[in-house]
Design an enzyme around this catalytic site. Structure first.
Site, PDB file in Angstrom:
ATOM      1  N   GLY A 110       0.800  -1.207   0.000  1.00 33.45           N
ATOM      2  CA  GLY A 110       0.000   0.000   0.000  1.00 33.45           C
ATOM      3  C   GLY A 110       0.839   1.264   0.000  1.00 33.45           C
ATOM      4  O   GLY A 110       0.393   2.319  -0.446  1.00 33.45           O
ATOM      5  N   ASP A 161       0.638  -0.491  11.534  1.00 35.58           N
ATOM      6  CA  ASP A 161       0.372  -1.487  10.479  1.00 35.58           C
ATOM      7  C   ASP A 161       1.170  -2.768  10.746  1.00 35.58           C
ATOM      8  O   ASP A 161       1.843  -3.296   9.858  1.00 35.58           O
ATOM      9  CB  ASP A 161       0.725  -0.917   9.105  1.00 35.58           C
ATOM     10  CG  ASP A 161       0.068  -1.710   7.969  1.00 35.58           C
ATOM     11  OD1 ASP A 161      -0.877  -2.470   8.247  1.00 35.58           O
ATOM     12  OD2 ASP A 161       0.505  -1.573   6.814  1.00 35.58           O
TER      13      ASP A 161
END
Length: 743
Positions: free
Chosen positions: A421, A536
């Protein structure tokens, strides 16, 4: 020379004849290459010794007038010409049928014409046509291939008056035509036949006979006078020919029978679908079937063969040519190129100055572009951070874009390690032979620049063995680049879920990885001046080096927590399956969000299942699956089969309880990462103590045997010795237990 040596020489000569066969014989001066006005090129020949084989034999027969006419044998077919392009033109007759007024056929007329072809020859379907001439007439061509399969085509011609027809037009009124069917290689027997139908009384006066024939397309033009008196007895017909019945690839395997003998020749498959033909390579011409048959074309001799400019010099090369301008001229020397133009001192000076100006302009533009990218990618923001942090990132190197292009072969797709991402990661090799990972960040708008600079600043402050080390960055490109140390052994995700795993992670390794990852997170949360929330944490962001040491990576979404705050309000960011549910609902980010994500990682390490799965209906969401299994006492049913026999049940239960605490919905009920590290370290100590005791028991048993001097190979002892052994063994175990308990 002895008789034995002479016999050996004869055998050698015979072998050479067999190997080179007709390719050597056809060069014999006794082989005629013409028959009358027709050239007979090899592989054709006028005798058995001069042709490739009997199928290519052409008989040269003397005519009554003293001339010579070639005939293809067998079949006795008159040959008009032979082309090395795979075509032969022959002469074929027409079928003729004559009838009286009542439609009765004259038995003396030839109503059919037969052609017999060998397997190397076939009727060309693209170059010939069937034609029928006559009123109320049917013309047919019937072919039988070597396997007896029949192919038939025909056309119908009708008319009642001669005025119904038009000269030069063969559309079915007095004359009709039909193409030859393309059914691959049509070798074998061919018939032309003619038939009449209906009453002949109306047309007998101007059309007593009808005709049918196969002829080369364009060889016949209809005339209405042909209905009464047909002046033609035969027509040219085109045959396709090829060598053998093998493909080029198959034929090349048998070099002795391979027909393309010339040095500069090529093989190509016949258009008829069977066998092959030979051709001289580009820039050469001649007969490719002869040993030295393809000769270089001197393009410089014939102006039509080269495109050199009038003042350029042409130089012949094997299979090609080259044009060069005379001294004092520039250009490529070709008509369609830059030709040749005179160079003067003034022109040279202008060119040099122009190049210098162009080079300086290009360099200036490039520097301005680099400066623009530096500002666009947050270079000034980065400088402010450096100033505020008082040089804490001085060890990070600023790379040039040229260095990183060279390291990645201009960012070749082959060098891609992965895409995520936050960007694409390439494997690179620096000039000092260090292997690195180069991350090309995704920045689609200016709001993401701060994220990128954030990652640089964060990583520059971190010095921990379980965090991927930042080596430097590059801001000179349209998208910024980060240079990390290269971690060679992939991610935890790949080892747990990948298809091509070289080995499975053991229980001890999984426990150590969990402790190392937890320790790194505890360091980020409380071991540095300004706490960092990773935001994350997942198995794809935990890398393993060559020793399977865990390394946390990808800080693109991380946040620094100011000293006067315990939580941050941010846009929710992370990966589904690992996201803290409370953070997802409130947008309030705390250190406990990392704790939750780490709990999912622990559940993955324990079960070997993915956080989210769309292929496993039982485990679509690992957290829900793990929680329900714990509540129902089914933990051992979900433990990864690769570790179930390696760890004790109580150790697995303790590990699962740590994961359960981390996954509590309310963040205040979750432990801190320091507490998680403490519990996992305690579990490792217990597991390690068990291992030491097992080794101590083994050592004690060996010491006892030594004291009693019992050979290792003994299978029995006396009652007295057995009693002594049991007593000493018991005392030793008690002593070791006391020592272990005192630690």
């Amino acid at each position: 020379m002895s008789s034995g040596s002479w016999n050996e020489l004869q055998q050698l000569l015979l072998l050479l004849v067999l190997v080179y066969g007709s390719a050597a014989m056809q060069q014999n001066s006794n082989c005629s290459t013409r028959c009358g006005s027709v050239e007979i090129p090899f592989p054709f020949g006028t005798s058995e010794s001069c042709c490739l084989d009997s199928s290519f034999l052409v008989s040269c027969n003397r005519t009554s007038s003293g001339g010579f006419i070639p005939y293809l044998s067998p079949g006795n077919i008159s040959v008009l010409n032979i082309s090395l392009d795979g075509e032969m033109r022959i002469l074929a007759g027409a079928a003729r049928g004559c009838y009286d007024r009542n439609g009765t056929q004259n038995n003396e007329t030839s109503v059919s014409w037969r052609i017999d072809l060998s397997q190397y020859f076939s009727l060309s379907s693209s170059r010939n046509k069937l034609t029928a001439v006559g009123c109320n007439a049917l013309g047919e061509v019937i072919a039988y291939d070597p396997d007896g399969v029949n192919y038939t085509t025909g056309c119908l011609s009708t008319c009642l008056r001669i005025n119904d027809t038009t000269n030069g037009v063969c559309n079915g009124a007095g004359c009709c035509q039909s193409p030859i069917p393309a059914h691959g290689r049509l070798s074998g027997i061919f018939y032309n036949s003619f038939k009449a139908f209906l009453d002949r009384n109306d047309v007998f006066g101007f059309n007593p006979c009808g005709y049918a024939f196969v002829a080369e397309d364009g060889a016949y033009s209809y005339s209405s006078t042909d209905l009464a008196n047909f002046p033609h007895e035969s027509f040219p017909v085109v045959l396709d020919w090829s060598v053998g019945n093998l493909s080029c690839l198959e034929a090349k395997k048998n070099a002795s029978n391979y027909a393309c003998k010339a040095e500069n020749s090529e093989c190509y498959t016949s258009s008829s679908g069977l066998g092959y033909l030979c051709n001289c390579s580009t820039g050469f011409r001649g007969n490719p079937y002869l040993l030295h048959g393809c000769q270089d074309i001197d393009e410089c001799v014939d102006k039509k063969l080269n495109d050199c400019y009038s003042i350029a010099k042409c130089k012949n090369l094997p299979g090609s040519f080259n044009c060069s301008c005379p001294e004092g001229y520039v250009g490529n020397g070709k008509e369609n190129g830059t030709r040749c133009s005179r160079v003067s001192v003034g022109v040279i000076t202008i060119l040099v100055i122009s190049f210098f100006v162009y080079w300086r302009t290009k360099e200036t533009r490039l520097n301005k572009l680099k400066e623009h990218f530096f500002q666009q990618n947050g270079g000034f923001i980065l400088q402010q951070h450096i100033s505020r942090l008082r040089g804490s990132i001085e060890t990070a190197k600023v790379f040039t874009v040229e260095e990183l292009k060279k390291a990645t072969n201009n960012f070749d797709e082959v060098k891609i390690l992965g895409k995520g991402g936050q960007g694409t990661v390439y494997k690179g090799l620096l000039s000092d032979n260090r292997t690195v990972a180069i991350k090309k960040s995704k920045i689609s708008d200016s709001s993401q620049v701060e994220q990128f600079i954030n990652e640089v600043v964060l990583l520059s402050q971190i010095n921990h063995r379980n965090v991927v080390r930042l080596l430097g960055c590059c801001l000179e490109t349209e998208v910024p680049l980060l240079v990390y140390e290269f971690i060679s052994n992939g991610t935890i995700f790949e080892h747990l879920h990948g298809d091509n795993q070289s080995f499975k992670l053991t229980w001890a390794t999984r426990l150590r990885i969990a402790i190392e990852t937890a320790g790194a997170l505890a360091y980020l949360h409380s071991g540095i001046s300004m706490p960092i929330i990773h935001r994350d944490i997942k198995t794809t962001n935990i890398l393993l080096d060559a020793d399977l040491t865990a390394k946390i990576s990808d800080f693109g979404a991380s946040k620094i927590v100011p000293l006067d705050q315990t939580e941050l309000t941010t846009l929710v960011q992370g990966t589904m399956g690992y996201l803290d549910p409370e953070y997802m609902h409130t947008s309030q980010l705390t250190e406990k969000s990392d704790v939750y994500s780490f709990g999912v990682v622990l559940a993955e390490l324990l079960t070997g299942k993915k956080a989210l799965s769309f292929t496993d209906p039982e485990v679509r969401n690992l957290v829900a699956y793990f929680g329900s299994s714990m509540e129902e006492g089914r933990l051992l049913e979900i433990v990864d089969k690769h570790i179930i026999n390696e760890a004790k049940v109580e150790h697995l239960m303790e590990f699962a309880n740590v994961a359960k605490q981390c996954l509590r919905v309310k963040r205040e009920e979750r432990p801190t990462m320091k507490e998680v590290v403490s519990e996992l370290e305690g579990l490792r100590v217990v597991a390690g103590e068990k291992h030491r005791r097992e080794n101590s028991d083994k050592s004690c048993s060996e010491e006892t045997k030594s004291l009693l001097k019992v050979p290792s190979s003994s299978v029995s002892v006396s009652d007295v010795e057995s009693s002594k052994f049991d007593s000493i063994s018991h005392d030793c175990q008690v002593f070791m237990s006391m020592v272990g308990g005192g630690r």
